[in-house]
Design a protein around this motif. Structure first.
Motif, mmCIF file in Angstrom:
data_model
loop_
_atom_site.group_PDB
_atom_site.id
_atom_site.type_symbol
_atom_site.label_atom_id
_atom_site.label_comp_id
_atom_site.label_asym_id
_atom_site.label_seq_id
_atom_site.Cartn_x
_atom_site.Cartn_y
_atom_site.Cartn_z
ATOM 1 N N SER A 1 0.810 -1.230 0.000
ATOM 2 C CA SER A 1 0.000 0.000 0.000
ATOM 3 C C SER A 1 0.836 1.270 0.000
ATOM 4 O O SER A 1 0.296 2.355 -0.132
ATOM 5 C CB SER A 1 -0.900 0.039 1.238
ATOM 6 O OG SER A 1 -2.037 -0.745 1.025
ATOM 7 N N ILE B 1 -14.231 -1.378 7.216
ATOM 8 C CA ILE B 1 -13.912 -1.331 5.783
ATOM 9 C C ILE B 1 -12.826 -2.366 5.517
ATOM 10 O O ILE B 1 -11.833 -2.438 6.250
ATOM 11 C CB ILE B 1 -13.366 0.061 5.365
ATOM 12 C CG1 ILE B 1 -14.285 1.174 5.871
ATOM 13 C CG2 ILE B 1 -13.172 0.140 3.867
ATOM 14 C CD1 ILE B 1 -13.614 2.541 5.895
ATOM 15 N N SER C 1 -10.058 -3.273 2.699
ATOM 16 C CA SER C 1 -9.451 -2.671 1.526
ATOM 17 C C SER C 1 -8.002 -3.133 1.399
ATOM 18 O O SER C 1 -7.496 -3.850 2.272
ATOM 19 C CB SER C 1 -9.544 -1.145 1.603
ATOM 20 O OG SER C 1 -9.282 -0.583 0.343
ATOM 21 N N SER D 1 -6.265 1.673 -2.628
ATOM 22 C CA SER D 1 -7.589 1.974 -2.066
ATOM 23 C C SER D 1 -7.557 2.051 -0.551
ATOM 24 O O SER D 1 -8.316 2.801 0.054
ATOM 25 C CB SER D 1 -8.599 0.905 -2.483
ATOM 26 O OG SER D 1 -8.724 0.876 -3.866
ATOM 27 N N ALA D 2 -6.666 1.259 0.044
ATOM 28 C CA ALA D 2 -6.577 1.253 1.503
ATOM 29 C C ALA D 2 -6.065 2.587 2.032
ATOM 30 O O ALA D 2 -6.329 2.957 3.168
ATOM 31 C CB ALA D 2 -5.684 0.102 1.966
ATOM 32 N N ALA E 1 -9.117 4.520 2.260
ATOM 33 C CA ALA E 1 -9.926 3.955 3.340
ATOM 34 C C ALA E 1 -9.401 4.421 4.703
ATOM 35 O O ALA E 1 -10.180 4.715 5.615
ATOM 36 C CB ALA E 1 -9.922 2.433 3.254
ATOM 37 N N ARG F 1 -6.941 -4.060 6.486
ATOM 38 C CA ARG F 1 -6.203 -3.933 5.228
ATOM 39 C C ARG F 1 -5.569 -5.277 4.882
ATOM 40 O O ARG F 1 -4.776 -5.818 5.662
ATOM 41 C CB ARG F 1 -5.122 -2.860 5.349
ATOM 42 C CG ARG F 1 -4.319 -2.683 4.056
ATOM 43 C CD ARG F 1 -3.478 -1.418 4.078
ATOM 44 N NE ARG F 1 -2.335 -1.516 4.972
ATOM 45 C CZ ARG F 1 -1.134 -1.994 4.622
ATOM 46 N NH1 ARG F 1 -0.926 -2.419 3.390
ATOM 47 N NH2 ARG F 1 -0.156 -2.043 5.501
ATOM 48 N N VAL G 1 -16.445 -3.029 1.394
ATOM 49 C CA VAL G 1 -15.229 -3.412 0.667
ATOM 50 C C VAL G 1 -14.928 -2.311 -0.337
ATOM 51 O O VAL G 1 -15.724 -2.054 -1.242
ATOM 52 C CB VAL G 1 -15.385 -4.765 -0.051
ATOM 53 C CG1 VAL G 1 -14.077 -5.133 -0.750
ATOM 54 C CG2 VAL G 1 -15.783 -5.854 0.927
ATOM 55 N N ALA G 2 -13.792 -1.647 -0.147
ATOM 56 C CA ALA G 2 -13.414 -0.544 -1.038
ATOM 57 C C ALA G 2 -12.309 -1.003 -1.971
ATOM 58 O O ALA G 2 -11.228 -1.401 -1.525
ATOM 59 C CB ALA G 2 -12.948 0.649 -0.203
ATOM 60 N N GLU G 3 -12.581 -0.952 -3.262
ATOM 61 C CA GLU G 3 -11.568 -1.379 -4.232
ATOM 62 C C GLU G 3 -11.817 -0.726 -5.580
ATOM 63 O O GLU G 3 -12.920 -0.275 -5.869
ATOM 64 C CB GLU G 3 -11.533 -2.906 -4.366
ATOM 65 C CG GLU G 3 -12.871 -3.545 -4.696
ATOM 66 C CD GLU G 3 -12.779 -5.058 -4.806
ATOM 67 O OE1 GLU G 3 -11.687 -5.587 -5.082
ATOM 68 O OE2 GLU G 3 -13.815 -5.725 -4.647
ATOM 69 N N ILE H 1 -15.861 6.746 0.224
ATOM 70 C CA ILE H 1 -15.977 5.648 1.185
ATOM 71 C C ILE H 1 -16.777 6.125 2.408
ATOM 72 O O ILE H 1 -17.681 5.430 2.885
ATOM 73 C CB ILE H 1 -14.577 5.139 1.604
ATOM 74 C CG1 ILE H 1 -13.811 4.634 0.372
ATOM 75 C CG2 ILE H 1 -14.695 4.029 2.644
ATOM 76 C CD1 ILE H 1 -12.330 4.363 0.601
#
Ligand code: SF4
Lengths: 372, 274
Positions: A142, A274, A276, A280-281, A284, A302, A326-328, A363
């Motif tokens: 990340s 969340i 991620s 994206s993390a 987040a 994460r 879920v954030a992607e 998000i």
């Protein structure tokens, strides 16, 4: 003394590879991964290592397979379309149990897609891109610092489990500049095990991993992409086939304690979680901070090792939540995996596929919507 | 088999899977005799093959061996040789393997002039998959995928290799066994990318479709339709029509890739590179 520098993720990844003992790179230029090749072209000869730009990505994979069989730690770097071309020999390396690392700095797809734009749309390609059932390790950094550190882990895991490891970066992490601190302590390096006298080349050890002798030392062993028995020679036996396919999965699944990597932020008291990974993390993380400022108890899980998919971890961490986000930056590739574990009603995707970075606000809005 | 040659074979993997009358065994026999003649250290010799009938030979040979994916033998070999210039790396490949799916790798390995020896078993057909046409299938021949006669033009592997930068190029046949041994030995001794095209009979997948007779008849064809480089040099072009020239066709001294790369290492390390 530790060394501090301001570099891109791609640069950090190349330095991590060198620190891990990588002494061979073969690749074919493709945006946004090219800096990795350029840096290694410059650095490898300085440490007696070898760099070669091959005629295409298939050739690059073949060359690193050959170099790895010669006893070298070998990597390649590419992006989505090149990664697709590599899949034939990624499968080969899985079955022949050749340790390697393939860096995929993801870009937008399908096809030539969006070459300079961020995307996380190769998660499933990393898992299922190559034909046949096979086990796979994929790691996702990340940050620039993590691109360095995790690359060392990637090389070590490849050697440890005699398998190709996918290093799944993305354009944002690859091209962003951040502080990199190279620790003064030399990293732990894992080297592949050589067979004991009389040990067959493809006989799995107690952990399911066979020993791999390098070429040129008199072992005279045979490597093939056909299903083979413990001698390394092809067999048509249904029993051996089943045993081999299962072992390729189980040598990883049964050693998840060595492979599993994740990070948590404010997850202990969170009311909203969340999930991620990768770039994206980063958003987040910021969304969590913004939410907390507003008095919303948000937390982040994460994922760092993304394959084998950490289903047990997700089940355990998410049990108490009504909803998990879920954030992607894809059409829902990890969302699908999380849904497999938690069920549809519990999973809220926050996705983006328009070449723009997923934002903390996007998000946060999803969380707030759910909260109301 | 001569007792002294047995050590080069994985005797427990024999008998081989090739059809009766197949020329593949003769080429492998020539390779082993060339290795023996040169006294290569088997521990320092690796054999890398692609996919197809001839590429199964790596499994029968008692060295470090790789049976790679279709067309990719030269890519593995390039990586291995660059990483380990101390090894003799020999590539065994078929005509389809080397010039169709592996065509790009073939010309680039030649262009780099990397010190590999590539033996192309030319049987004019895809044997293992049952007789489909390859880039070496002669025009007008029959194949399962050219049932009305082949309309494409074949490559000349030796011209392709030479034009791409190979520094040793030869052609032999399974009929001219002793010469084939010498050509392979010369190719291995040559420092640079060397190619030996070995014309071999496939009575089952090529011969049958084209009514070329049995294996001895196909060997006889090799005898009657080939001409040595020396003899050919004395004949006018019109008398050479339809003849296949065999022997050492081309050789030059040229910078070799792994040696050139070592010079780069030496330059940037001031001679301290491992
Ligand atoms: S199909 Fe042809 S080349 Fe293949 S083993 Fe049979 S005779 Fe030999």
């Amino acid at each position: 003394m530790s060394q501090t520098m301001l570099v891109q993720g791609n640069h950090a990844c190349a330095l991590g590879a060198l620190a891990a003992g990588v002494r061979f790179f073969a690749g074919y230029p493709i945006t946004p991964s090219t800096e990795i090749a350029e840096i290694l072209a410059k650095e490898l000869p300085k440490v007696g290592g070898k760099f070669i730009q091959m005629e295409d990505e298939i050739a690059s994979m073949g060359a690193i397979c050959g170099a790895s069989l010669g006893g070298f730690k070998a990597i390649t770097a590419t992006s989505g379309p090149g990664f697709s071309l590599m899949q034939e020999l990624i499968g080969y390396a899985s079955l022949a149990e050749i340790p390697l690392v393939i860096v995929n700095v993801q870009r937008g797809g399908p096809s030539t897609g969006q070459p300079t734009s961020p995307s996380q749309s190769d998660v499933m390609q990393a898992r299922w891109g190559s034909h046949g059932d096979r086990g796979v390790i994929a790691l996702v950094p990340s940050s620039v610092q993590e691109s360095y550190q995790l690359m060392i882990d990637a090389v070590n895991l490849a050697e440890r489990f005699r398998t190709p490891v996918i290093f799944l970066m993305d354009e944002v992490v690859g091209h962003m500049r951040e502080k990199l601190v190279i620790p003064k302590t030399t990293p732990t390096i894992i080297n592949r095990r050589k067979p004991e006298p009389g040990e067959l080349p493809y006989a799995p050890g107690p952990d399911g991993v066979p020993a791999l002798p390098p070429f040129g030392e008199g072992y005279h062993f045979h490597v093939t992409g056909l299903i083979h028995d413990e001698t390394g020679f092809p067999t048509g036996s249904p029993e051996v086939t089943e045993k081999t396919i299962k072992r390729l999965h189980q040598k990883l699944e049964n050693n998840m304690d060595e492979i599993l990597r994740y990070d948590e932020l404010h997850s202990a008291d969170a009311e909203y979680l969340i999930i991620s990974y990768g770039c994206s993390a980063r958003s987040a993380e910021e969304a969590v901070r913004m939410a907390r400022e507003k008095g919303i108890k948000a937390g982040l899980l994460r994922l760092i090792s993304i394959w084998p998919f950490p289903s047990d971890l997700i089940e355990e961490k998410c049990a108490r939540f009504k909803k998990v986000f879920v954030a992607e930056m894809n059409y829902g590739q990890v969302t699908g995996e999380v849904t497999k574990v938690l069920g549809r009603s519990k999973v809220q995707p926050v996705l983006r596929v328009d070449t723009q970075m997923i934002t903390p606000r996007q998000i946060l809005e999803a969380i707030t919507r759910e909260g109301n | 088999m001569k007792e002294t040659l047995k050590k080069y074979f994985r005797m427990n993997r024999l008998p081989h899977i090739w059809c009766p009358g197949c020329g593949n065994g003769i080429v492998v026999g020539a390779l082993v005799r060339a290795i023996d003649k040169l006294g290569l250290n088997p521990d320092k010799t690796s054999i890398i093959s692609g996919i197809g009938c001839s590429s199964r030979s790596s499994g029968y040979l008692n060295f470090d061996t790789v049976h790679t994916a279709h067309g990719r033998a030269l890519t593995f070999a390039t990586g291995l040789k660059l990483a380990r210039p101390d090894l003799n790396v020999i590539v065994l490949t078929g005509d389809g393997d080397a010039t169709a799916i592996g065509g790009n790798h073939f010309i680039h390995a030649a262009r780099r002039n990397i010190d590999l020896t590539t033996i192309v078993f030319n049987n004019n057909i895809y044997g293992m998959t049952g007789g489909q046409y390859s880039p070496l299938t002669p025009t007008h021949s029959k194949a399962t995928t050219s049932p009305y006669g082949h309309i494409e033009n074949p490559f000349d592997i030796t011209e392709l290799a030479r034009a791409s930068g190979a520094s040793y190029v030869a052609r032999g046949t399974t009929y001219h066994t002793w010469e084939l041994i010498n050509l392979i030995a010369d190719a291995i001794s040559h420092k640079g990318f060397s190619v030996v095209e070995a014309i071999t009979a496939c009575p089952i997948s090529f011969g049958r479709q084209n009514k070329l007779g049995n294996a001895p008849a196909m060997m006889k064809w090799q005898k009657e339709n080939t001409i040595s480089v020396k003899a050919a040099s004395k004949l006018p072009a019109e008398q050479l029509a339809g003849k296949v020239v065999i022997g050492e066709l081309y050789r030059r001294q040229a910078p070799e890739y792994t040696a050139e790369y070592q010079k780069v290492i030496d330059r940037v390390t001031g001679g301290n590179g491992q």
